[in-house]
Design an enzyme around this catalytic site. Sequence first.
Site, PDB file in Angstrom:
ATOM      1  N   ARG A 155       0.896  -1.240  -0.046  1.00 54.15           N
ATOM      2  CA  ARG A 155       0.029  -0.149   0.077  1.00 54.15           C
ATOM      3  C   ARG A 155       0.919   1.108  -0.086  1.00 54.15           C
ATOM      4  NH1 ARG A 155      -2.126  -3.373   4.219  1.00 54.15           N
ATOM      5  NH2 ARG A 155      -4.087  -4.379   3.681  1.00 54.15           N
ATOM      6  N   LYS A 179      -2.020  -1.940   8.072  1.00 51.18           N
ATOM      7  CA  LYS A 179      -3.233  -1.278   8.789  1.00 51.18           C
ATOM      8  C   LYS A 179      -3.199  -1.706  10.030  1.00 51.18           C
ATOM      9  CE  LYS A 179      -6.515  -0.717   4.774  1.00 51.18           C
ATOM     10  NZ  LYS A 179      -7.751  -1.048   4.029  1.00 51.18           N
ATOM     11  N   HIS A 250      -2.260   2.159  -5.631  1.00 56.99           N
ATOM     12  CA  HIS A 250      -2.960   0.884  -5.545  1.00 56.99           C
ATOM     13  C   HIS A 250      -2.820  -0.003  -6.651  1.00 56.99           C
ATOM     14  CE1 HIS A 250      -4.572  -0.456  -1.505  1.00 56.99           C
ATOM     15  NE2 HIS A 250      -5.211  -1.143  -2.248  1.00 56.99           N
ATOM     16  N   ARG A 253      -0.283  -2.309  -6.533  1.00 54.05           N
ATOM     17  CA  ARG A 253      -0.548  -3.373  -5.720  1.00 54.05           C
ATOM     18  C   ARG A 253      -1.652  -4.571  -6.220  1.00 54.05           C
ATOM     19  NH1 ARG A 253      -0.978  -4.599  -0.014  1.00 54.05           N
ATOM     20  NH2 ARG A 253      -3.095  -4.992   0.794  1.00 54.05           N
ATOM     21  N   HIS A 276      -3.948  -9.270   3.736  1.00 56.09           N
ATOM     22  CA  HIS A 276      -5.268  -8.898   4.093  1.00 56.09           C
ATOM     23  C   HIS A 276      -5.854  -9.827   5.291  1.00 56.09           C
ATOM     24  CE1 HIS A 276      -6.211  -8.246  -0.509  1.00 56.09           C
ATOM     25  NE2 HIS A 276      -5.936  -7.157   0.257  1.00 56.09           N
ATOM     26  N   TYR A 285      -9.429 -11.083  -6.843  1.00 57.70           N
ATOM     27  CA  TYR A 285      -8.410 -11.255  -7.777  1.00 57.70           C
ATOM     28  C   TYR A 285      -8.807 -12.389  -8.663  1.00 57.70           C
ATOM     29  CZ  TYR A 285      -6.056  -7.557  -5.362  1.00 57.70           C
ATOM     30  OH  TYR A 285      -5.739  -6.230  -4.788  1.00 57.70           O
TER      31      TYR A 285
END
Length: 304
Positions: A155, A179, A250, A253, A276, A285
């Site tokens: 990110r 995150k 992004h 990514r 994730h 994806y």
Amino acid sequence: MDSWKSYIKNYQNYLKIERSLSANTITNYSFDLQRLCEFLSEKGISETPLSISDETVKQFIYEVSKQVNARSQARMISGLKSFFNYLLFEDYRKTNPMDLLEAPRLGRKLPDTLSIEDIDRLIGAIKNENDDTNDYKLSVRNKSMLETLYGCGLRVSELVTLRLSDLFFDEGFIRVTGKGNKQRFVPIGPHTQKYIEIFLTERNKLSIPKGHEDTLYLNRRGKGLTRAMVFTIIKNLAVEINLQKSISPHTFRHSFATHLLENGADLRSIQLMLGHESITTTEIYVHLDRKHLTQVMRNFHPRR
């Protein structure tokens, strides 16, 4: 509105300390609450966080829905639910006025991706740009940043907070802070590592202020880059090569994950590298390349 300010401040501390959310996420949640406060003020409604009714909240959401798209509306509803759930958790309220409100149904938005050729063209368009004061080659920094975004699937917030002490080249990994300040180790290939090492020779030319000694990517004044600066660099490169796509950091990514999947990587490994929390997020994806799925069926199904 003083009561709102007090409860919002306590809520922000809760998000930061107990839920370890990033400053950006806390800012977004706070913006939604500020918008609600402005609505109450404009309408002359004197309800507090503890007394606000579901009817008032519905009226607010209805007004906002005229101004924002469904995705923004859904995010706002989620943020407000979180705030009132916090009040429930702390026993300030007995009910959540958002309970009967449903967020609009959203179709799953497939992310834009770049081909390998597009990525090569973007990086190839970086011009040999020097800073006259110290001969710091911005081009070398920018190439290293884009190679790292794509090579490690980071990110943009993870890129700009990357530190020298996060580089474990002998082991073939970098340490990434994602995150909620969660850390993960991401493999780094020789190609990406080479571009970082070339950049480090340029970085040594800078006079670095105190507090930024460990930050990897710096501006010409020796301070950390902003997310906005990375966005601008990529937008300008897209214009330079006349790329007919709206791209952002992004996008690199997304391309990282898609290309791994197309070349046979399993979803669980991709999930770990992307950081994730849920594999459901990574599964998006799978929907990107139907041609790849057809090839998987032909290669691996027993009745192929």
